[in-house]
Design an enzyme around this catalytic site. Sequence first.
Site, mmCIF file in Angstrom:
data_model
loop_
_atom_site.group_PDB
_atom_site.id
_atom_site.type_symbol
_atom_site.label_atom_id
_atom_site.label_comp_id
_atom_site.label_asym_id
_atom_site.label_seq_id
_atom_site.Cartn_x
_atom_site.Cartn_y
_atom_site.Cartn_z
ATOM 1 N N PHE A 146 0.847 -1.179 0.000
ATOM 2 C CA PHE A 146 0.000 0.000 0.000
ATOM 3 C C PHE A 146 0.890 1.239 0.000
ATOM 4 O O PHE A 146 2.106 1.133 0.212
ATOM 5 C CB PHE A 146 -0.921 -0.009 1.238
ATOM 6 C CG PHE A 146 -2.376 -0.117 0.900
ATOM 7 C CD1 PHE A 146 -2.862 -1.204 0.216
ATOM 8 C CD2 PHE A 146 -3.279 0.884 1.272
ATOM 9 C CE1 PHE A 146 -4.212 -1.297 -0.096
ATOM 10 C CE2 PHE A 146 -4.626 0.797 0.962
ATOM 11 C CZ PHE A 146 -5.099 -0.296 0.277
ATOM 12 N N HIS B 195 -8.212 11.414 -0.998
ATOM 13 C CA HIS B 195 -7.701 10.205 -1.640
ATOM 14 C C HIS B 195 -7.423 10.548 -3.091
ATOM 15 O O HIS B 195 -8.273 11.142 -3.755
ATOM 16 C CB HIS B 195 -8.725 9.072 -1.534
ATOM 17 C CG HIS B 195 -8.148 7.722 -1.845
ATOM 18 N ND1 HIS B 195 -7.703 7.387 -3.107
ATOM 19 C CD2 HIS B 195 -7.921 6.641 -1.066
ATOM 20 C CE1 HIS B 195 -7.232 6.147 -3.075
ATOM 21 N NE2 HIS B 195 -7.346 5.671 -1.852
ATOM 22 N N LEU C 150 -14.595 5.738 -4.952
ATOM 23 C CA LEU C 150 -13.191 5.389 -4.720
ATOM 24 C C LEU C 150 -12.677 4.274 -5.634
ATOM 25 O O LEU C 150 -13.341 3.256 -5.827
ATOM 26 C CB LEU C 150 -13.056 4.936 -3.259
ATOM 27 C CG LEU C 150 -11.709 4.389 -2.806
ATOM 28 C CD1 LEU C 150 -10.670 5.493 -2.787
ATOM 29 C CD2 LEU C 150 -11.828 3.765 -1.418
ATOM 30 N N GLN D 221 -8.350 13.898 4.746
ATOM 31 C CA GLN D 221 -7.570 13.203 3.725
ATOM 32 C C GLN D 221 -8.259 13.215 2.365
ATOM 33 O O GLN D 221 -9.402 12.783 2.242
ATOM 34 C CB GLN D 221 -7.337 11.753 4.143
ATOM 35 C CG GLN D 221 -6.481 10.978 3.144
ATOM 36 C CD GLN D 221 -5.959 9.693 3.731
ATOM 37 O OE1 GLN D 221 -6.701 8.727 3.892
ATOM 38 N NE2 GLN D 221 -4.691 9.685 4.090
ATOM 39 N N ARG E 190 -0.873 9.331 0.472
ATOM 40 C CA ARG E 190 -2.048 9.943 -0.159
ATOM 41 C C ARG E 190 -1.966 11.465 -0.243
ATOM 42 O O ARG E 190 -2.361 12.052 -1.252
ATOM 43 C CB ARG E 190 -3.311 9.538 0.606
ATOM 44 C CG ARG E 190 -3.608 8.081 0.428
ATOM 45 C CD ARG E 190 -4.793 7.627 1.246
ATOM 46 N NE ARG E 190 -4.988 6.192 1.029
ATOM 47 C CZ ARG E 190 -5.878 5.458 1.669
ATOM 48 N NH1 ARG E 190 -6.673 6.003 2.559
ATOM 49 N NH2 ARG E 190 -5.989 4.177 1.411
ATOM 50 N N ARG F 27 -3.311 9.971 7.371
ATOM 51 C CA ARG F 27 -3.429 8.554 7.703
ATOM 52 C C ARG F 27 -2.752 7.686 6.646
ATOM 53 O O ARG F 27 -2.902 7.899 5.454
ATOM 54 C CB ARG F 27 -4.897 8.146 7.799
ATOM 55 C CG ARG F 27 -5.108 6.668 8.031
ATOM 56 C CD ARG F 27 -6.546 6.310 8.270
ATOM 57 N NE ARG F 27 -7.387 6.439 7.093
ATOM 58 C CZ ARG F 27 -7.462 5.536 6.101
ATOM 59 N NH1 ARG F 27 -6.705 4.437 6.133
ATOM 60 N NH2 ARG F 27 -8.274 5.724 5.086
ATOM 61 N N HIS G 199 -11.861 11.835 1.562
ATOM 62 C CA HIS G 199 -11.995 10.412 1.840
ATOM 63 C C HIS G 199 -12.090 10.104 3.332
ATOM 64 O O HIS G 199 -12.897 9.291 3.747
ATOM 65 C CB HIS G 199 -10.786 9.694 1.248
ATOM 66 C CG HIS G 199 -10.770 8.204 1.439
ATOM 67 N ND1 HIS G 199 -11.800 7.401 1.008
ATOM 68 C CD2 HIS G 199 -9.854 7.379 1.996
ATOM 69 C CE1 HIS G 199 -11.515 6.131 1.303
ATOM 70 N NE2 HIS G 199 -10.361 6.095 1.918
ATOM 71 N N GLU H 162 -6.460 2.246 -3.335
ATOM 72 C CA GLU H 162 -5.007 2.339 -3.403
ATOM 73 C C GLU H 162 -4.385 0.996 -3.802
ATOM 74 O O GLU H 162 -3.266 0.945 -4.324
ATOM 75 C CB GLU H 162 -4.498 2.738 -2.016
ATOM 76 C CG GLU H 162 -3.069 3.137 -1.937
ATOM 77 C CD GLU H 162 -2.830 3.964 -0.674
ATOM 78 O OE1 GLU H 162 -3.463 5.033 -0.519
ATOM 79 O OE2 GLU H 162 -2.034 3.542 0.168
#
Lengths: 595, 255
Positions: A118, A234, A244, A232, A287, A390, A355, A247
């Site tokens: 990730f 994304h 979405l 955040q 991100r 995050r 996100h 990732e």
Amino acid sequence: MLETFKADVAIVGAGGAGLRAAIAAAEIDPGLTVALVSKVYPMRSHTVAAEGGSAGVVQAHDSLQQHFDDTVTGGDWLCEQDVVDYFVSQCTPEMVRLEHWGCPWSRKEDGHVNVRAFGGMKIERTWFAADKTGFHILHTLFQTSIRYPSIRRFDEHFVVDLVVDEGRCRGVVALDIATGRFVLIEAGAVVIATGGAGRVFRENTNGGIVTGDGMALAYRHGVPLRDMEFMQYHPTCMPGTGLLFTEACRGEGGILTNREGYRYLQDYGLGPADPWPRKKAMELGPRDRLSQAFWHEDRKGRTVQTPHGSAVNLDLRHLGEKKLRERLPLICELAQEFLGIDPADAPIPVRPAVHYTMGGILVDGRTASPLPGLYAAGECSSVGIHGANRLGSNSLAELSVFGRVAGEEAARCARTTPRVDTATLTRQAENAVARVRELVVRSDGRERLSTVRKEMAQSMENGCGIYRTGPEMQATCDKLAELRERYRGVKLDDTSTAWNTEWLNAVELGYQLEVAQAIAHSALAREESRGAHQRIDGFAQRDDVRFLKHTLARYGGAQAPGIGYGDVKITRSPPGTRAYGAAGEHAEAAAGAAK
Amino acid sequence: MSESGSKAARVIEIEVLRYRPGTDAEPVWQSFRVPFLDDTSVLEGLQAIKDDLDGSLSFRWSCRMAICGSCGMMIDGVPRLACHTFLREFFPGKVRVAPLDHMPIERDLVVSAEDFVHKLEGITPYLVPREARTVEQGEYLQTPRQLEQFRQFAGCINCMLCYAACPQYGLDPEFIGPGLMALIHRYNADSRDGARAERMELINAEQGVWSCTAVGYCSVVCPKHVDPANAVNQNKVNGALDWVKRRAGLKGGGT
């Protein structure tokens, strides 16, 4: 007229964190009655939409230290390091527990659980169930919760207030959506697990239910909301709807290109652009950095145009049909059905969208808020592991680890807390009911609910987006003050009681406006750039002298929130340079040599 | 999003079956005209009605991406997810939207999910480990091939479209129904599970698998390709084997 239910533990929200808390409370003491209250059936909760996976160290060449480092660096050193230590130590046991409860984790040929890479992650440690990890975790937890007779669900019950007596949280007041009747749920301890607040922004990945309810409930009762400015974005979402694309697309080897087919991330300190995936570099950067790179690329005019705004290309073609269907079936389905694109044949246009809410209800490492009897877990909380940005795959892990902690702590608290007189609580609950009913019976007022909501969401995007300036944030703060005033003049079309979702939306909008204010004012006061909070008005650098601090937004009633600060717990990782790609590897080597 | 409605070039008629308890004696059709783009979903059409035309229209929705299972409804007579069905498909005609068949209407497009959820709670819808294992011992081993035995049936989002599609459920609400048959099979086919015998009793009971008349429409409408008809079919095979074994005096259960 007001029904009362006596519980030991009341849990608000039945997504991943709420269900995990309920199971923990039921396991630790089957004699306790656990009221699990949710405005939707548990399997509708937004955990369901989490795609890519959940972190947990399993590989021999990985370590808790590396998970700690990725998390703390990713958070730009605004994490509570002692809490991160506990968190990383508990992720894998929680993932194993989910496996024992039936979660269909993707496997290796030898039968062991498989892990994938990730963004911002040094070594693969993301457990995944294809690209429907949140869906499987949520259904596993919901179905497992059915084993426990002490869990009494209040499905489609919407919490309109907490009851607080003599400085202690004593329960919640909930609206039964189907009937319009209210119930007072008394409890020795209350856990809030209501998720984030992403719907206060226009373009977002969140479900319609993600309206910050629990944050507002705690906030109104004096509990600070911490680090709310860190929202955040994304980087890979569907233009327009904001849906979405996980990732994991990039974890599996997907690349991002601009209109010329160029892997533009190499221009933003994330290179070199190896043909193979290098961890913590390029598309596997964090991100915040990727969303920021999009913003610059867009300004340079190197994006592609879609009917719903500019975009870059998420190119998965080289992964091949077979791998795409196996590892990313939901992504294929979304691209095909919503965009008419087969990712095996053509790149997917993507742009950043809001996100995740990094901040939330202030709680300690054991999920206790400063209000005795009140706990919080999951995205609604700020337990301190996300900092300013995050790390992907830490949120499903968070709701598992801290959902359990919250359930255990709340059970312990409920067992040791003497009950109070019901009459006092009933009076309070009746006041709350009267306040909420006023929205329906109001005879004056001309504002349309959706107008106020849309203006709020647009203003948040204008002022609190990927890059921020003082004047723009100030304009958003002013707008929110105006909208709170206008909210008091909202007139509903629907004055009925059964399934009046307009009424429900009106209460939610009240929550949203207050949470939005906490976000905007926290952002305006932070005169530096860190993680997801980036300023381009003279505060472009991180400023550890003034702002290695948590922001604390305190409810100001009809006025703006008060903004204060709290210390950050640094145990062994002093703030350093946050670099990715080749620069990051040099920085790590230098730090290693210095030790 | 309804926010992008200003760019719309076309307008479509959406007819919605309304029912407001206490106001309407019975459900009535109401017509709305809504601007739309090529990628506007039926859900976004309904949201535009609620936002701009009539705030009293009630329907469930959340994720917008066909995974939460909230927005199932009859769209031109077919059970579908509103978020996943596009208005362009019906233009230049109108589209008729009604609550899911076979379930009591609570209000407008909202039906009662109580029967489904109640039945779900009764089918042992969780893993009962074949052998105990502590967290310290790590995960149960399960090969990709073993996972493949049930993976598809674990994909049910509980949207209840198959219940609206199932003629047998329409006739006999006691029937467990396709989605939950798939869920029963999901656990029975899981190599880690040991509660198959107990679930087989449900499968072989009067309201179990033998109620199914094999129409197969459940699998046609399933938005996640769970193929409940296939699960029902496999349950029939297992049910028959189970019955034979019981007759032979063997302990019921596995095949």
